[in-house]
Design an enzyme around this catalytic site. Structure first.
Site, short mmCIF file in Angstrom:
data_model
loop_
_atom_site.label_atom_id
_atom_site.label_comp_id
_atom_site.label_asym_id
_atom_site.label_seq_id
_atom_site.Cartn_x
_atom_site.Cartn_y
_atom_site.Cartn_z
N ASN A 363 13.94 2.06 10.55
CA ASN A 363 12.97 2.22 9.47
C ASN A 363 13.34 3.39 8.57
O ASN A 363 13.46 4.52 9.06
CB ASN A 363 11.57 2.44 10.03
N GLU A 364 13.51 3.13 7.29
CA GLU A 364 13.77 4.16 6.30
C GLU A 364 14.80 5.17 6.79
O GLU A 364 14.67 6.38 6.60
CB GLU A 364 12.47 4.87 5.90
N ASN A 419 10.45 -1.11 2.04
CA ASN A 419 9.16 -0.43 1.95
C ASN A 419 9.06 0.12 0.53
O ASN A 419 9.94 0.90 0.14
CB ASN A 419 9.08 0.77 2.90
N TYR A 425 2.93 6.78 -4.29
CA TYR A 425 3.64 8.05 -4.36
C TYR A 425 4.28 8.27 -5.73
O TYR A 425 4.39 9.38 -6.20
CB TYR A 425 4.77 8.10 -3.32
N TRP A 499 0.77 -1.49 4.77
CA TRP A 499 0.81 -0.26 5.54
C TRP A 499 -0.50 0.45 5.30
O TRP A 499 -0.72 0.96 4.24
CB TRP A 499 2.01 0.61 5.09
N LYS A 520 -3.76 5.41 4.84
CA LYS A 520 -3.47 4.15 4.14
C LYS A 520 -4.11 2.96 4.84
O LYS A 520 -3.96 1.82 4.42
CB LYS A 520 -1.96 3.94 4.01
#
Ligand code: GCB
Length: 735
Positions: A363-364, A419, A425, A499, A520
């Site tokens: 992930n990321e 994502n 953001y 998310w 979130k």
């Protein structure tokens, strides 16, 4: 026969010099891991328990089974080290047989499990946006098996592996059941058919055909079969399985059992307010109830292996699952082995769950790491491992938005996913669709999914003019209205996951009026409050007639005419004000009523009704018409900053907050001021924001944005400070 004895009770828990009595499941970070400050205890604690040698027949063996010890654990019995396990989310076992002594009276054996969640550069996760709870937070058991028994020593796996292969045309399935054991004859039973096979070198395999197979068919009909294996010795294991096919097509999206079945759902972290990650079956069931209520057909179980009970619930409820390991945010050059062992355990332990369709490699991972050969190699190895162990599922990874789409890392997994947080953001809502449309056009053969999107909301905050960064329930709802529309227009997105379904602990965060939480969630951390956006998805996904009025927490309103938004899956909604029909509207999912609140200091009961074959379904809220804005509703007392500068004299030859970040940074003086502010902002959004802030992709995107838009979205700056900053920038001449 095997016997399972729970060891959940009667532990002495030792943290530093403090000793207390605890039962499992237990975490030592239930409080300090959820209260902000990024200062929760990360270190080593000990769980000590006296153990009686159980009554056993000659030749029997006894295993200790630990279903979750976060993050690393050492097991010792009577002073002897027996095992060490790295990875906080998987089951592991150790054979105690030779080490247990039978004392004269009572429990004579001292079992010590030393658990450690301190930071290091070997065991994942180390940098991520959630609390790394420490503890013995799942069940601990003794398993007593006869001399000839199914294997308990490989990777915490169940010793039985079931692989159904479905032929949709023939409506049949062939089912291979493999077992591992210490020897003997294995009798396997599937769907009323039995076969007895001899164990060869500890392995046996039997094939079955099920005619007129009853498919495991998602939320509509998640039918489960059972495979049972018995040894001559009486030892027995079983596994439920489901017969289904799935495909992922770059142009058409996800297919279940031959028909289009777009995966639309949410993500889940395994923690809860007050309990941390030490969840009980009740917690798991409650979560699944909420998943069913919203009507999701898929879950991304992030960012690590969840409790086996929860995958069971997914099997039973027809929820298709993305399962993953915590290889996250930052690649560690000493962590390769740990990614491989966590993946091996995940696949070995979860293989039989029909709900799981993809294995998530990472992930990321490029958020705080460069794409270098070591990172690529790590992903290739993980990908190969998954395919070697499992030929029935696909691999994927969740990429961070700033990863270039031509990065070689995208070639590794079978299907891609991103994502994206445009509209929260950074950037505008429309950039989400731009991103996917561009990707889809450029790579028509690559399936692409949307693994994360969301916006933080504290349901305390309400705004009649919702804005990005205001943490209001109202903005979150608007954000998701946009996202849901954009997703519905793109059925080729093979899966989409909000998310997150629930707010969760991220002790490094301090924002939106709360300490230590990522907000979130569509539902609050304690599962008590469903935010308005929850009902938007419910209107889209669940089949039961429903109607919901937004803004139940937005009681005090100053407007003469207030907007009432209603979410419903009916075609027509009627709104009643104080019992009198106000208006009936027809719309798709989102219904907007402009309701006059003429009389001040008065209360209005606003009710929305839909008609169904079974009668009326309704929802109501009460609002009050007031003269003054209720300050409780506004996050950080942030006022309208739209016209912040036009009162002051403005010199276009000098810098201002309307310049882009890149332009400001090109000037050393202005750049220094801006960088200092950005540092502070990143710190309040936690560890990960800190870690990614130097990512070149992120910097490029931020460079294109004006300072004022960045400040507004960061939220935590008041109007006066912005003016002040602008005055300072106005003193710096542009070249
Ligand atoms: C992400 C991460 C997730 C975070 C989320 C956020 O991209 O994968 O772990 O919680 O963003 O809320 O920032």
């Amino acid at each position: 026969m095997r016997k399972i004895i729970s060891l959940n009770d009667n532990w002495k828990f030792c943290q530093n010099d403090q000793v207390s009595n605890v039962n499992l499941p237990h975490t030592w970070n239930a409080v300090d891991g959820q209260d902000g400050g990024n200062d929760y205890f990360r270190g080593t604690c000990r769980y000590v328990r006296m153990l009686e040698k159980p009554q056993m027949e000659a030749g029997s063996r006894v295993f200790l089974e630990i279903k979750g010890a976060a993050m690393s654990a050492g097991v010792s019995l009577n002073g002897k080290e027996l095992a060490f396990h790295r990875g906080g989310y998987s089951t592991f076992r150790t054979d105690l047989t030779e080490h247990l002594v039978s004392g004269g009276e009572g429990a004579a054996n001292e079992l010590i499990i030393t658990v450690d969640n301190s930071d290091n550069d070997v065991v994942y996760p180390q940098k991520a946006d959630f609390t790394f709870y420490g503890g013995l937070y799942r069940d601990v058991n003794l398993i007593i098996v006869p001399e000839t028994h199914f294997d308990l020593s490989y990777c915490g796996a169940p010793g039985i592996k079931v692989t159904p292969t479905v032929n949709l045309e023939k409506k049949s399935a062939s089912v291979r059941v493999e077992t591992w054991q210490t020897g003997g004859n294995v009798t396997v039973t599937v769907d009323g058919q039995s076969r007895t096979v001899r164990s060869e070198n500890g392995y046996a395999s039997a094939e079955f055909v099920i005619e007129n197979v009853h498919l495991w068919d998602g939320v509509q009909d998640p039918y489960l079969y059972m495979a049972k294996a018995v040894l001559d010795s009486g030892d027995e294991v079983s596994a439920r399985f489901g017969c289904r096919t799935f495909e992922i097509d770059a142009q058409k999206g996800f297919f279940l059992n031959g028909r289009s079945y777009p995966l639309r759902g949410v993500s889940r972290h395994q923690d809860c307010k007050g309990a941390g990650n030490a969840l009980t079956m009740e917690h798991h069931k409650k979560d699944m109830e909420i998943v069913r209520e919203i009507g999701a057909n898929t879950l991304r179980l992030a960012h690590y292996q969840h409790a086996d009970e929860f995958y069971d619930l997914c099997d039973e409820n027809g929820i298709l699952v993305w399962a993953e390991i915590p290889y996250i945010t930052m690649h560690m050059k000493n962590g390769r082995e740990n990614t491989l062992s966590q993946m091996e355990e995940l696949v070995a332990q979860c293989y039989n769950h029909p709900s799981i369709v993809v294995w998530g490699l990472s992930n990321e991972i490029t958020a705080a790491s460069a794409v270098n050969e070591d990172l690529l190699e790590n992903h290739r190895l993980l990908n190969e491992l998954c395919h070697r162990m499992d030929q029935t599922r696909l691999t994927t990874m969740a990429n961070v938005f700033m990863l270039e789409t031509d990065s070689p890392i995208l070639d590794i997994p079978d299907v891609n996913s991103y994502n994206l947080y445009f509209g929260w953001y950074l950037g505008e809502l429309e950039q989400n669709e731009e991103f996917f449309d561009e990707f889809h056009e450029k790579y028509p053969d690559r399936p692409i999914g949307f693994s994360e999107y969301g916006a933080d909301a504290n349901p305390r905050f309400q705004n009649s003019h919702p804005e990005k960064g205001d943490y209001s329930e109202s903005y979150q709802a608007l954000y998701h209205e946009h996202m849901l529309d954009m997703i519905e227009k793109r059925p080729w997105l093979w899966a989409t996951h909000v998310w997150n379904l629930f707010d969760f602990a991220a002790d490094g965060r301090d924002e939106g009026g709360k300490h230590g939480e990522n907000q979130k969630g569509l539902v609050t951390f304690d599962r008590q409050t469903k935010k308005d956006a929850f009902y938007l998805y419910k209107a889209a996904w669940n089949k039961e007639p429903m109607v919901h009025i937004c803004g139940s927490r937005y009681v005090d309103r100053t407007q003469e005419v207030t907007e009432i938004r209603v979410y419903s899956n009916a075609e027509e909604v009627s709104v009643y004000v104080n019992g009198t029909l106000f208006q009936t509207l027809q719309a798709h999912r989102v219904f907007c009523f402009q309701v006059p609140l003429a009389e001040k200091e008065a209360e209005y009961r606003i009710e929305a009704r839909i008609q169904t074959p079974d009668g009326t379904v309704s929802d109501a809220i009460v609002v009050r018409s007031v003269r003054e804005e209720n300050p409780e509703y506004l996050f950080a007392k942030k006022q309208d900053v739209v016209n912040w500068f036009d009162q002051d004299e403005f010199d276009p030859g000098c810098f201002s907050v309307s310049d882009t970040l890149a332009d400001l940074r090109a000037n050393p003086e202005a750049g220094a001021i801006v960088n200092q502010m950005m540092e502070k902002g990143a710190a309040s959004r936690g560890d990960v924001a800190e870690a990614v802030k130097d990512n070149p992709g992120l910097q490029r995107m931020m460079g294109r944005m004006t300072l004022i838009s960045l400040l507004k979205q960061a939220g935590e700056i008041d109007e006066e400070s912005i003016r002040q900053l602008n005055r300072i920038l106005q003193k710096i001449k542009k070249a």
